[in-house]
Design a protein around this motif. Structure first.
Motif, PDB file in Angstrom:
ATOM      1  N   ARG A   1      46.388 129.097  33.333  1.00  0.00           N
ATOM      2  CA  ARG A   1      45.364 129.202  32.281  1.00  0.00           C
ATOM      3  C   ARG A   1      44.398 128.333  32.075  1.00  0.00           C
ATOM      4  O   ARG A   1      43.076 128.545  31.717  1.00  0.00           O
ATOM      5  CB  ARG A   1      46.535 129.000  30.832  1.00  0.00           C
ATOM      6  N   LEU A   2      44.549 126.972  32.590  1.00  0.00           N
ATOM      7  CA  LEU A   2      43.507 126.028  32.619  1.00  0.00           C
ATOM      8  C   LEU A   2      42.707 126.322  33.634  1.00  0.00           C
ATOM      9  O   LEU A   2      41.476 125.942  33.433  1.00  0.00           O
ATOM     10  CB  LEU A   2      44.407 124.660  33.081  1.00  0.00           C
ATOM     11  N   LEU A   3      43.066 126.854  34.632  1.00  0.00           N
ATOM     12  CA  LEU A   3      41.983 127.133  35.724  1.00  0.00           C
ATOM     13  C   LEU A   3      40.976 128.253  35.360  1.00  0.00           C
ATOM     14  O   LEU A   3      39.891 128.398  35.480  1.00  0.00           O
ATOM     15  CB  LEU A   3      42.779 127.756  37.004  1.00  0.00           C
ATOM     16  N   ALA A   4      41.792 129.220  34.360  1.00  0.00           N
ATOM     17  CA  ALA A   4      40.795 130.470  33.726  1.00  0.00           C
ATOM     18  C   ALA A   4      39.897 129.843  32.980  1.00  0.00           C
ATOM     19  O   ALA A   4      38.622 130.203  32.850  1.00  0.00           O
ATOM     20  CB  ALA A   4      41.921 131.698  33.382  1.00  0.00           C
ATOM     21  N   ARG A   5      40.253 128.988  32.227  1.00  0.00           N
ATOM     22  CA  ARG A   5      39.519 128.268  30.993  1.00  0.00           C
ATOM     23  C   ARG A   5      38.305 127.477  31.596  1.00  0.00           C
ATOM     24  O   ARG A   5      37.119 127.592  31.271  1.00  0.00           O
ATOM     25  CB  ARG A   5      40.409 127.480  30.367  1.00  0.00           C
ATOM     26  N   GLY A   6      38.826 126.943  32.760  1.00  0.00           N
ATOM     27  CA  GLY A   6      37.698 126.194  33.592  1.00  0.00           C
ATOM     28  C   GLY A   6      36.641 127.120  34.134  1.00  0.00           C
ATOM     29  O   GLY A   6      35.314 126.559  34.074  1.00  0.00           O
ATOM     30  N   ALA A   7      37.236 128.203  34.773  1.00  0.00           N
ATOM     31  CA  ALA A   7      36.249 129.125  35.134  1.00  0.00           C
ATOM     32  C   ALA A   7      35.173 129.784  34.322  1.00  0.00           C
ATOM     33  O   ALA A   7      34.077 129.854  34.449  1.00  0.00           O
ATOM     34  CB  ALA A   7      37.018 130.431  35.898  1.00  0.00           C
ATOM     35  N   GLU A   8      35.861 129.973  33.140  1.00  0.00           N
ATOM     36  CA  GLU A   8      35.047 130.613  32.163  1.00  0.00           C
ATOM     37  C   GLU A   8      33.863 129.535  31.652  1.00  0.00           C
ATOM     38  O   GLU A   8      32.627 130.011  31.282  1.00  0.00           O
ATOM     39  CB  GLU A   8      35.681 131.119  30.863  1.00  0.00           C
ATOM     40  N   LYS A   9      34.490 128.452  31.346  1.00  0.00           N
ATOM     41  CA  LYS A   9      33.176 127.285  31.145  1.00  0.00           C
ATOM     42  C   LYS A   9      32.279 127.074  32.005  1.00  0.00           C
ATOM     43  O   LYS A   9      30.976 126.964  31.665  1.00  0.00           O
ATOM     44  CB  LYS A   9      34.209 126.045  30.542  1.00  0.00           C
ATOM     45  N   ALA A  10      32.724 127.371  33.113  1.00  0.00           N
ATOM     46  CA  ALA A  10      31.704 127.134  34.413  1.00  0.00           C
ATOM     47  C   ALA A  10      30.802 128.221  34.370  1.00  0.00           C
ATOM     48  O   ALA A  10      29.398 128.065  34.697  1.00  0.00           O
ATOM     49  CB  ALA A  10      32.543 126.884  35.789  1.00  0.00           C
ATOM     50  N   ARG A  11      31.165 129.503  33.962  1.00  0.00           N
ATOM     51  CA  ARG A  11      30.233 130.621  34.067  1.00  0.00           C
ATOM     52  C   ARG A  11      29.339 130.305  32.909  1.00  0.00           C
ATOM     53  O   ARG A  11      28.179 130.934  33.073  1.00  0.00           O
ATOM     54  CB  ARG A  11      31.142 131.672  33.895  1.00  0.00           C
ATOM     55  N   GLU A  12      30.007 130.102  31.728  1.00  0.00           N
ATOM     56  CA  GLU A  12      29.000 129.748  30.658  1.00  0.00           C
ATOM     57  C   GLU A  12      27.889 128.682  30.866  1.00  0.00           C
ATOM     58  O   GLU A  12      26.651 128.876  30.652  1.00  0.00           O
ATOM     59  CB  GLU A  12      29.723 129.358  29.276  1.00  0.00           C
TER      60      GLU A  12
END
Length: 210
Positions: free
Chosen positions: A180-191
């Protein structure tokens, strides 16, 4: 390939996030200079797009040396495992490495990079982890032996790494939370990076990627 690809990938990782400052060691300064050059050349040719980052190098810990070879940088590719401290290694293992660190002739604890590189390295690590000036650490161990400094440093390293290791173990024991944390970090990075990519395409006259 390593010469040409690694510095460019490092530059891309920095520029895409529009970083103002980049915390690096002294040995990474040249890579950051390449990053700055690329940003300046792109901005000059296509218009202001990238932030030109500055290096943030902490004076005390700009370069940490090998525990077994205090004239060489501490590195995960070192010839001996005994020369480096790994963040997730057991406390006893790291303490043993520190207590067996190479020191110098004599028995006076003082900071002298040329004459006493081993002790200078231990003092540097001690200061970096505690935030205490090297001078005050030297005063603290005045009249004591090298062994006392090693024991003290081992305790400092253990106290510093303990919360890191506990949190790492919590995440390793809960794969779902880690994902979950990795997915949240990936989404933040994409933004964060999508705006930079969009600006680069626009400045260069390319059609946006699909």
């Amino acid at each position: 390939m390593g010469l040409f690809t690694y510095p460019v990938l490092m530059a891309a990782d920095i520029l895409i996030y529009q970083a103002n400052q980049v915390p690096v060691g002294e040995d990474q300064r040249q890579h950051l200079e390449l990053t700055r050059n690329l940003a300046q050349r792109f901005n000059a040719r296509f218009g202001e797009t990238f932030v030109v980052p500055d290096a943030k190098i902490l004076t005390n810990s700009a370069k940490v040396y090998d525990l077994q070879n205090p004239t060489a940088k501490m590195s995960k590719s070192a010839a001996s495992e005994n020369g480096l401290v790994r963040l997730l290694d057991p406390a006893k293992k790291n303490a043993k490495k520190i207590k067996s660190a190479v020191t110098d002739d004599g028995n006076v604890i003082r900071f002298d990079r040329e004459a006493q590189p081993g002790i200078a390295n231990l003092l540097t690590i001690y200061s970096s982890l505690t935030g205490d000036p090297i001078e005050s650490i030297v005063e603290q161990y005045e009249g004591k032996m090298y062994g006392h400094l090693k024991v003290g440093l081992a305790e400092v390293v253990t106290e510093t790494l303990d919360p890191i290791q506990q949190r790492a173990q919590q995440l390793l024991d809960d794969p779902a939370e880690l994902d979950r944390l990795l997915a949240r970090g990936a989404e933040k990075a994409r933004e964060m990076t999508s705006e930079t990519i969009k600006a680069v395409y626009d400045r260069m006259g390319f059609l946006p990627g699909v």
